[in-house]
Design a protein around this motif. Structure first.
Motif, short mmCIF file in Angstrom:
data_model
loop_
_atom_site.label_atom_id
_atom_site.label_comp_id
_atom_site.label_asym_id
_atom_site.label_seq_id
_atom_site.Cartn_x
_atom_site.Cartn_y
_atom_site.Cartn_z
N UNK A 96 0.82 -1.21 0.00
CA UNK A 96 0.00 0.00 0.00
C UNK A 96 0.86 1.26 0.00
N UNK A 97 1.90 1.27 0.81
CA UNK A 97 2.78 2.45 0.88
C UNK A 97 3.54 2.62 -0.44
N UNK A 98 4.03 1.50 -1.00
CA UNK A 98 4.76 1.59 -2.27
C UNK A 98 3.85 2.12 -3.38
N UNK A 99 2.59 1.70 -3.37
CA UNK A 99 1.66 2.20 -4.39
C UNK A 99 1.35 3.68 -4.18
N UNK A 100 1.14 4.06 -2.91
CA UNK A 100 0.79 5.46 -2.61
C UNK A 100 1.92 6.41 -2.95
N UNK A 101 3.16 5.95 -2.81
CA UNK A 101 4.31 6.81 -3.09
C UNK A 101 4.71 6.80 -4.56
N UNK A 102 4.00 6.01 -5.38
CA UNK A 102 4.29 5.97 -6.81
C UNK A 102 5.28 4.91 -7.21
N UNK A 103 5.65 4.01 -6.29
CA UNK A 103 6.64 2.99 -6.60
C UNK A 103 6.18 2.00 -7.64
N UNK A 104 4.90 1.60 -7.57
CA UNK A 104 4.37 0.64 -8.54
C UNK A 104 4.38 1.25 -9.94
N UNK A 105 3.82 2.45 -10.06
CA UNK A 105 3.76 3.12 -11.37
C UNK A 105 5.15 3.35 -11.94
N UNK A 106 6.08 3.73 -11.07
CA UNK A 106 7.44 4.01 -11.53
C UNK A 106 8.11 2.74 -12.04
N UNK A 107 7.91 1.64 -11.33
CA UNK A 107 8.53 0.38 -11.74
C UNK A 107 7.96 -0.10 -13.07
N UNK A 108 6.65 -0.02 -13.21
CA UNK A 108 6.00 -0.45 -14.45
C UNK A 108 6.42 0.45 -15.62
N UNK A 109 6.36 1.77 -15.41
CA UNK A 109 6.70 2.71 -16.49
C UNK A 109 8.15 2.57 -16.92
#
Length: 439
Positions: A96-109
């Motif tokens: 949840x924290x990784x998603x909220x901080x943009x970690x998921x989007x950054x990794x995928x992009x």
């Protein structure tokens, strides 16, 4: 001898509560599916479906009510169950924290922008495999990547079912292999082995299957136009790399997840203007996302405690052990296949790989002891065949999510989940190869 026979007879009835749970859960799912309801198999939550089964197990008990309740609470509060539940909570908090901080989007992009257009499908498989291995959840991976996969399908004209199969293959790879996956946690805790040992054992089968999958996806890939998404911030992908390195290095999983949360928070504050006063809410939201598996793990643990005290698990293991001896003179191979069949059938019924492992974990452990199978290998077999089935059932959460995201029937996706088919072939071949090596 008479007492043993009586105990065996009682053991048959001790399995009835599990049958009732499956009947209610599956019956409701098929009913809602016939009514055209989306996510039909999740309309009756599993923690609710199991309550009548618990009541039946209490009714079947020959002990006093107080003793029966004590057996249930002992099973529910077992050290392995509590450890799993705590790890579930921390894993949810990190995601949840990784998603909220943009970690998921950054990794995928980051990954998408690095993939050459002609290698789009194998590249997406690799990206999904990396993200799911780092996140430890196939559902989280698919939730993050499905919108991008759908957009790519529309732009390039690639068959949506094929694109969904690529994403499913990558997500299942990580769900099976990741050290922080709930299936890994459940398999290692029920079999009594270290996560690192199970990871190495899994890698022997997962890596060959993944390599052949890459070749197949490259072979069937069309030649699409280059596709890009918004540039991601590579700094925000560092928490995923950190937990992957720490976990593979053998660091305690609790330490890994806590450091992952801390790293995600610091990177979010530094790179994404993440508000610290939001941290508590995001962690709690992650805890909440694990509510169903948390509650079901406790209830399954209690039900297993009752079935164990009433001889149900001993009866099941004895029958599988006897069948294994009839089918083959080689205990190691026959019991390995028995464990694979046990978890596969369980997951076909339950449609949740983590819960299936929890349900049959102790039975698999006894089969492994009878067949002189190392705990790391029995844990690997449990995880592998649970994930194989999970990726191939159209009524599983993963297929339902992809079907809804791509606006197609989940059944259309199943033929394209190449990785699951190849992993099954490799795993079965590995069992036979080990038998030949022992001769």
């Amino acid at each position: 001898m008479t007492d043993l026979h009586a105990h065996s007879a009682r053991g048959k009835y001790a399995l009835l509560p599990l049958g009732l749970f499956l009947l209610l859960f599956l019956g409701a799912g098929f009913y809602y599916q016939a009514q055209g309801v989306e996510f039909a198999f999740y309309q009756l939550p599993a923690p609710v479906a199991i309550l009548p089964a618990v009541l039946l197990a209490v009714w079947l008990s020959k002990d006093s009510l107080n003793r029966t309740i004590a057996q249930f609470t002992e099973g529910a509060g077992h050290q392995d169950i509590m450890t799993m539940c705590m790890i579930f909570l921390l894993a949810g908090g990190f995601s949840a924290v990784a998603k909220a901080t943009g970690g998921v989007d950054a990794t995928v992009a980051l990954g998408v922008n690095l993939i050459p257009a002609k290698f789009l499908l194998p590249g997406l498989f690799l990206l999904g495999a990396f993200v799911s291995t780092a996140m430890g959840t196939s559902m989280g991976t698919l939730a993050a990547m499905a919108p991008i996969g759908m957009g790519m399908s529309q732009v390039t004209g690639i068959d949506p079912a094929l694109m969904a199969g690529v994403l499913m293959s990558g997500a299942i790879f990580g769900d099976n292999l990741s050290i922080i996956s709930d299936t890994t946690i459940a398999a290692t805790r029920t079999q009594g082995c270290q996560m690192r040992d199970k990871f190495v054992e899994n890698l022997k089968m997962a890596l060959p299957a993944a390599l052949v999958t890459l070749i197949l996806f490259a072979w069937v890939s069309p030649q699409p136009e280059p596709v890009t998404v918004d540039d991601g911030n590579p700094w925000l992908a560092i928490p995923y790399l950190l937990i992957l390195v720490l976990a593979v290095s053998g660091v305690n999983v609790f330490v890994v997840l806590v450091l992952g949360i801390i790293c995600s928070t610091l990177m979010g504050v530094w790179q994404a203007d993440y508000a610290l006063n939001q941290l508590g809410k995001d962690i709690y939201a992650g805890f909440t996302s694990m509510q169903e598996i948390f509650m079901l793990s406790i209830l399954i643990g209690g039900l297993s405690g009752l079935m164990r005290s009433q001889g149900g698990l001993d009866y099941l293991v004895a029958k599988l052990h006897a069948l294994s001896q009839k089918l083959s003179r080689h205990a190691h191979a026959s019991h390995s296949f028995a464990i694979a069949a046990l978890i596969a059938i369980s997951n076909l019924c339950i449609a949740n790989n983590s819960v299936s492992i929890i349900v049959v974990g102790e039975a698999a452990r006894k089969l492994a002891e009878h067949g002189e199978i190392a705990p790391r290998r029995s844990a690997s077999l449990l995880d592998i065949f649970a994930c194989i089935v999970q990726g191939l059932i159209p009524y599983g959460a993963q297929a339902l999510l992809l079907g809804a995201s791509f606006a197609i029937s989940p059944v259309e996706i199943i033929p394209y989940v190449f990785y699951c088919y190849l992993l099954a072939i490799v795993a079965c071949g590995y069992i036979v190869w080990n038998l030949a090596a022992k001769r």
